[in-house]
Design a protein around this motif. Sequence first.
Motif, PDB file in Angstrom:
ATOM      1  N   LYS A  14       0.713  -1.233  -0.225  1.00 27.17           N
ATOM      2  CA  LYS A  14       0.104   0.012   0.137  1.00 27.17           C
ATOM      3  C   LYS A  14       0.937   1.322  -0.013  1.00 27.17           C
ATOM      4  CE  LYS A  14      -3.917  -1.945   2.555  1.00 27.17           C
ATOM      5  NZ  LYS A  14      -4.674  -1.858   3.700  1.00 27.17           N
ATOM      6  N   THR A  71       2.395   1.773  -3.571  1.00 23.20           N
ATOM      7  CA  THR A  71       1.435   2.287  -4.332  1.00 23.20           C
ATOM      8  C   THR A  71       1.326   3.939  -4.309  1.00 23.20           C
ATOM      9  OG1 THR A  71       0.292   0.026  -4.437  1.00 23.20           O
ATOM     10  CG2 THR A  71      -1.202   2.010  -5.214  1.00 23.20           C
ATOM     11  N   ARG A  72       0.713   4.372  -2.731  1.00 27.97           N
ATOM     12  CA  ARG A  72       0.609   5.647  -2.550  1.00 27.97           C
ATOM     13  C   ARG A  72       1.790   6.421  -2.980  1.00 27.97           C
ATOM     14  NH1 ARG A  72       1.539   9.711   1.251  1.00 27.97           N
ATOM     15  NH2 ARG A  72      -0.258  10.850   1.720  1.00 27.97           N
ATOM     16  N   SER A 120      -6.207   1.933 -11.041  1.00 24.47           N
ATOM     17  CA  SER A 120      -7.504   2.492 -11.502  1.00 24.47           C
ATOM     18  C   SER A 120      -7.866   3.767 -10.470  1.00 24.47           C
ATOM     19  CB  SER A 120      -8.500   1.499 -10.940  1.00 24.47           C
ATOM     20  OG  SER A 120      -8.626   1.213  -9.654  1.00 24.47           O
ATOM     21  N   GLN A 121      -8.749   4.473 -11.094  1.00 23.36           N
ATOM     22  CA  GLN A 121      -9.093   5.772 -10.427  1.00 23.36           C
ATOM     23  C   GLN A 121      -9.798   5.328  -8.927  1.00 23.36           C
ATOM     24  OE1 GLN A 121     -11.849   8.743 -11.596  1.00 23.36           O
ATOM     25  NE2 GLN A 121     -10.917   9.271 -13.571  1.00 23.36           N
ATOM     26  N   ARG A 122     -10.464   4.357  -8.847  1.00 25.32           N
ATOM     27  CA  ARG A 122     -10.549   3.700  -7.355  1.00 25.32           C
ATOM     28  C   ARG A 122      -9.475   3.680  -6.450  1.00 25.32           C
ATOM     29  NH1 ARG A 122     -13.872  -1.877  -6.278  1.00 25.32           N
ATOM     30  NH2 ARG A 122     -14.091  -1.499  -4.006  1.00 25.32           N
ATOM     31  N   THR A 123      -8.293   3.116  -7.256  1.00 28.10           N
ATOM     32  CA  THR A 123      -7.308   3.227  -6.156  1.00 28.10           C
ATOM     33  C   THR A 123      -6.396   4.304  -5.640  1.00 28.10           C
ATOM     34  OG1 THR A 123      -6.593   0.880  -7.254  1.00 28.10           O
ATOM     35  CG2 THR A 123      -4.862   2.270  -6.303  1.00 28.10           C
ATOM     36  N   PHE A 143      -8.326   7.330  -5.395  1.00 22.93           N
ATOM     37  CA  PHE A 143      -9.176   7.765  -4.255  1.00 22.93           C
ATOM     38  C   PHE A 143      -9.277   6.920  -2.968  1.00 22.93           C
ATOM     39  CE2 PHE A 143     -11.025   9.872  -8.393  1.00 22.93           C
ATOM     40  CZ  PHE A 143     -10.930  10.938  -7.942  1.00 22.93           C
ATOM     41  N   ARG A 144      -8.581   5.983  -3.173  1.00 23.06           N
ATOM     42  CA  ARG A 144      -8.477   5.119  -1.810  1.00 23.06           C
ATOM     43  C   ARG A 144      -7.484   5.771  -0.926  1.00 23.06           C
ATOM     44  NH1 ARG A 144      -6.896  -0.317  -3.485  1.00 23.06           N
ATOM     45  NH2 ARG A 144      -9.226  -0.388  -4.077  1.00 23.06           N
ATOM     46  N   TYR A 145      -6.558   6.557  -1.759  1.00 23.77           N
ATOM     47  CA  TYR A 145      -5.296   7.139  -1.024  1.00 23.77           C
ATOM     48  C   TYR A 145      -5.575   8.591  -0.858  1.00 23.77           C
ATOM     49  CZ  TYR A 145      -2.971   2.810  -1.419  1.00 23.77           C
ATOM     50  OH  TYR A 145      -2.811   1.214  -1.508  1.00 23.77           O
TER      51      TYR A 145
END
Length: 221
Positions: free
Chosen positions: A18, A21-22, A53-56, A58-60
């Motif tokens: 994580k 990725t961030r 993905s965009q979802r990823t 906005f997860r961070y």
Amino acid sequence: MTDGQRAAYPTGLRERKKRRTRDALLHAALDLFTTQGYERTTVDEIVDAVEVSQRTFFRYFASKEEAAFAIQEMVESHFLAQLRRRPAAEAPFEAMRNAVLCAWNSLGEVIEETVTVELHMRAYRMIESTPSLLAAHLRRCSDLENQVALLIAGREGLDVDEDPRPRVAVAAFCGVMRVSGQLWGRGRDSDVDSLRALTEAYLDQLGPALAGDWRTECGAT
């Protein structure tokens, strides 16, 4: 490997993934913001650069703006942590001055855990030159001033709403910090050492600037 270590390892591995990725999203965002402009950069371009993905994203990060200020948030938190560690015997201004200079001493290491110092410095200049981000930056500065005023008041055993001195001292200190940052942003040197030296020089002039009789001094020379 013990049972406890086996149980902890997947969690640790997930957290490291994580974090990577961030960091990759943040690096891509700042690089795009500083090369093609904040307003022109889309979230799609950021996630495409990292192949997620965009979802990823906005997860961070709640927004592009949050990504733009992520390293600045780290810098501010680092300063506040240093201020909390200052000895109780230090006077308010002395504590703030020493805290910011100590923070600068290790700032490079803190930033390099996520992005390069050079990229952070470019991002700082980008924020200063982007109207929408500059407005957000000023709001953040106001919030930071309030946090510092509360810390200083707590150190001195004062009620920040009854005694104006903490807010006055912090306003003067933060004003110097902002001026030195602006001057650094217009200069040619783009490293932490040059910003630290400029900040120290301007902080050292705060007392004389407030207490001195400038015209008398000029006449004496």
